[in-house]
Design an enzyme around this catalytic site. Structure first.
Site, PDB file in Angstrom:
ATOM      1  N   GLU A   1       0.891  -1.091  -0.054  1.00  0.00           N
ATOM      2  CA  GLU A   1       0.050  -0.079   0.020  1.00  0.00           C
ATOM      3  C   GLU A   1       0.910   1.243   0.143  1.00  0.00           C
ATOM      4  OE1 GLU A   1      -2.958  -0.300  -1.080  1.00  0.00           O
ATOM      5  OE2 GLU A   1      -3.024  -2.585  -0.206  1.00  0.00           O
TER       6      GLU A   1
ATOM      7  N   HIS B   1       1.600   2.017  -3.487  1.00  0.00           N
ATOM      8  CA  HIS B   1       0.621   3.075  -4.066  1.00  0.00           C
ATOM      9  C   HIS B   1       0.749   4.256  -3.831  1.00  0.00           C
ATOM     10  CE1 HIS B   1      -1.333  -0.111  -6.370  1.00  0.00           C
ATOM     11  NE2 HIS B   1      -1.755  -0.698  -5.228  1.00  0.00           N
TER      12      HIS B   1
END
Length: 675
Positions: free
Chosen positions: A464, A467
């Site tokens: 994550e 990202h």
């Protein structure tokens, strides 16, 4: 005064009450419509500035308000917010239709697009114009009235059919339960699984255990239950979803969906649905996807067959099983894996204290991309658990606001995701920096222990955060091309590539320290993690490829002659089959990814992104995992560029060549199938 309609920089969470959302969204839609009307009613000749750029910057207030609302609906929801979500979704959908069906607006966009050769545009400007024009054209703006009506009818039918498909799968899932009362029936199952099954039985006023087709019940049962007949019962029940002679049968629906998709693609001038979808993806054509899949298949199949043969031999030696069936795979794989690696997740957790892992990922981002993270408390939060950071570079320039929300609670959905409260863009000469957030569900600290992560949770955090870096380092002019606004099969590159640092000694030494003794994680554990990660990779790869090839077969050919879902599917699986066929089962009738979710003609992208990330990380391995030159190339050509150019162009500029699957095959241990 409604705080959402005021000008604000960071989201004013503490000032917003639930009743503010609906009036704010209605007002923001009204403002956005006015902005569209101004573009349409502009008496000047359509130009890149007064049409293309104006349209990209329109709806800014609406985007900010809805991003706050929908992010909270995922991370901090309640009944009232969910009710509002149901009410406002049709408004937003109608507003989007008002734009894509606005003929005068499209005529202006088209006029600029047709004149693009004379405009001397930069690659980013060209991409914006092309993307804008296509968003109209791909929704039927170029069609005559009769065909537009047909397209709307097809879209309406498709949305009803995919909804019905999903309802049928859910009904079939909910209709099955396996009620067991004898201790020998649950032999082999971990205590936590039995406990959960006991709770389900209790909630239905029954003794013993109830197992269902929900994943947290079904997967552990197939993986650990010693009773082979009961595993078979569960597996066949799961494989029959949507494929039984009852009101929930999905066979006709599948055929109707693929035929309507094909018809829709033809109406818009495309050969097949896959040609329509892939035009906007990195892969570009179905032929390329099929070639990519078959190339990987050729490499993975010998290893998969060898693994399957060894597993069958193991099951025969252990329990006298003559022929492995689908309900045996997970069970014997798990037993063999435990025997080979004996890797206990509980041994690893003390080395992964959440705070240390966070500091580790920050340190890695600093070494690679010169980023500094300072926790600050002056930013409004939607929950006390949320941490907020000011992100700067080494020259003290402001880069981003970063939110991190790590622990589960009521009102927060499962899983982990990255999201954004404000996109990066350059407007009126000012570089508006982004506000980015990651949301996870990690174990909370207790009175006696800090939050300790499993290794899977460590890779989730890195994923994550990858990202988030894509969002934070964005540096484009237009917000619709900024950060993670890239094609579906390219968006996972930054997230998946960052996971690789979790396996490297040099990176682990920065943060994997025992929370009590400060001892660095022993490398023998890391080696075991690495080895077990590629366990049965041949079989796993074959399985993923079989799903992707089935998806492609449904969507890259004319489906009008298909009469039997089962026969069609068997044909599609003929080259990837390991286990004997189960006549009562079909995959497509419950393949929700492609018939209900957004993955039609896109299932291949899981493997596609893996090839990219392994190939990209290979470059770091060659030059050093903290090599500044490689990191800068990755930042300048991938992370900061968003969707401003075709993904393959950006990738080649970073890597110097197109990606090859060799690095993935090497990482997965598939280059040598004679193992």
């Amino acid at each position: 005064m409604n705080p959402l309609l005021q000008d604000f920089n960071t989201a004013p969470f503490s000032k917003i009450s639930t009743k503010d959302y609906k009036p704010a969204i209605l007002k923001a839609i009204e403002i956005a419509k006015q902005e569209i009307n101004e573009i349409v009613n502009n008496s000047e000749t359509p130009s890149f500035e007064n049409t293309t750029v104006a349209l990209d910057f329109s709806g800014e207030k609406l985007n900010r308000i809805t991003s706050i609302f929908f992010n909270l609906n995922s991370a901090e929801t309640n009944d009232e917010i969910q009710k509002i979500a149901q009410e406002i979704s049709p408004w937003l959908s109608e507003f989007r239709n008002d734009i894509t069906l606005n003929e005068e607006l499209f005529n202006r966009v088209k006029a600029v697009f047709n004149n693009r050769e004379d405009l001397k545009l930069s690659p980013e400007q060209e991409m914006l114009l092309e993307k804008q024009y296509k968003s109209f054209a791909r929704n039927g703006a170029n069609l005559n009235e009769e065909n537009k009506k047909e397209l709307r009818d097809i879209d309406a039918k498709l949305s009803k059919l995919s909804l019905k498909f999903g309802e049928n799968v859910l009904a079939e899932t909910n209709a099955f339960e396996m009620h067991l009362t004898k201790p020998e029936d649950v032999a082999g199952l971990p205590e936590s699984v039995k406990e959960a099954a006991k709770e389900v039985a209790k909630s239905k006023n029954k003794d013993g255990y109830i197992f269902t087709l929900d994943y947290p019940s079904y997967i552990p049962f197939l993986t650990y239950a010693d009773n082979r007949d009961l595993r078979k019962k569960m597996a066949i029940a799961a494989g029959k979803k949507g494929f039984q002679e009852n009101e929930f049968n999905n066979e006709k629906i599948v055929l109707e969906i693929v035929n309507l998709r094909h018809k829709r693609a033809n109406l818009l001038g495309y050969n097949t649905h896959a040609h329509f979808v892939l035009e906007e993806r990195m892969a570009e054509t179905p032929e390329k996807v099929i070639e990519f899949s078959n190339n990987l298949l050729e490499k993975a199949k010998p290893a998969a067959l060898k693994e399957f043969e060894n597993l069958e031999k193991y099951a025969k030696e252990l329990d006298g099983i003559d022929k492995l069936q689908k309900w045996d795979g997970a069970y014997y794989s798990e037993k063999l894996k435990k025997e080979l690696f004996d890797l206990d997740q509980e041994l690893l957790k003390p080395y992964f204290k959440l705070e240390n892992v966070i500091n580790g990922v920050f340190e890695i981002a600093n070494r690679l991309f010169d980023l500094n993270f300072e926790e600050i408390n002056s930013i409004d939060k939607y929950h006390e658990d949320v941490k907020t950071y000011n992100v700067t570079d080494n020259e003290d320039n402001f880069i981003a606001v970063f939110y991190a929300d790590f622990h589960p609670r009521k009102g927060k959905r499962n899983g982990a995701w990255m999201t954004s409260y404000k996109s990066q863009q350059i407007k009126n000469g000012i570089n508006d920096r982004p506000h980015v957030s990651i949301v996870c569900n990690f174990t909370k600290p207790t009175e006696t222990k800090p939050s300790l992560l499993t290794f899977n949770e460590v890779t989730t955090l890195f994923h994550e955060f990858g990202h988030a870096l894509h969002g934070m380092l964005a540096n484009t002019t237009y917000n619709s091309l900024s950060g993670t606004s890239v094609s579906w099969d390219f968006v996972e590159l930054p997230s998946q590539v960052l996971e690789n640092w979790c396996y490297e000694k040099e990176a682990l030494e920065l943060f994997a320290r025992h929370y009590e003794t400060d001892e660095v994680i022993p490398m023998k554990y890391v080696e075991k993690i690495k080895e077990s990660a590629s366990f049965h990779e041949g079989m796993q790869t074959l399985r993923q490829l079989s799903f992707g090839l089935l998806d492609m077969k449904w969507h890259s050919e004319n489906p009008s002659e298909i009469n039997s879902v089962k026969e069609f599917e068997n044909d599609a699986f003929s080259n990837t089959k390991l286990y004997p066929d189960v006549k009562e089962n079909a995959m497509s009738t419950a393949f929700s990814h492609i018939f209900q979710g957004g993955y039609s003609s896109g299932y291949y992208s899981y493997k596609w992104a893996e090839v990219l990330d392994a190939d990209a990380f290979e470059y770091f391995l060659e030059e050093g995992i903290f090599n500044k030159e490689v990191a800068t190339k990755f930042k300048d050509n991938v992370l900061s560029k968003g969707g401003t150019e075709k993904p393959m162009k950006l990738y080649k500029r970073f890597r110097g060549k197109e990606p090859k699957p060799d690095a993935l095959l090497k990482r997965a241990g598939l280059l040598n199938s004679e193992r």
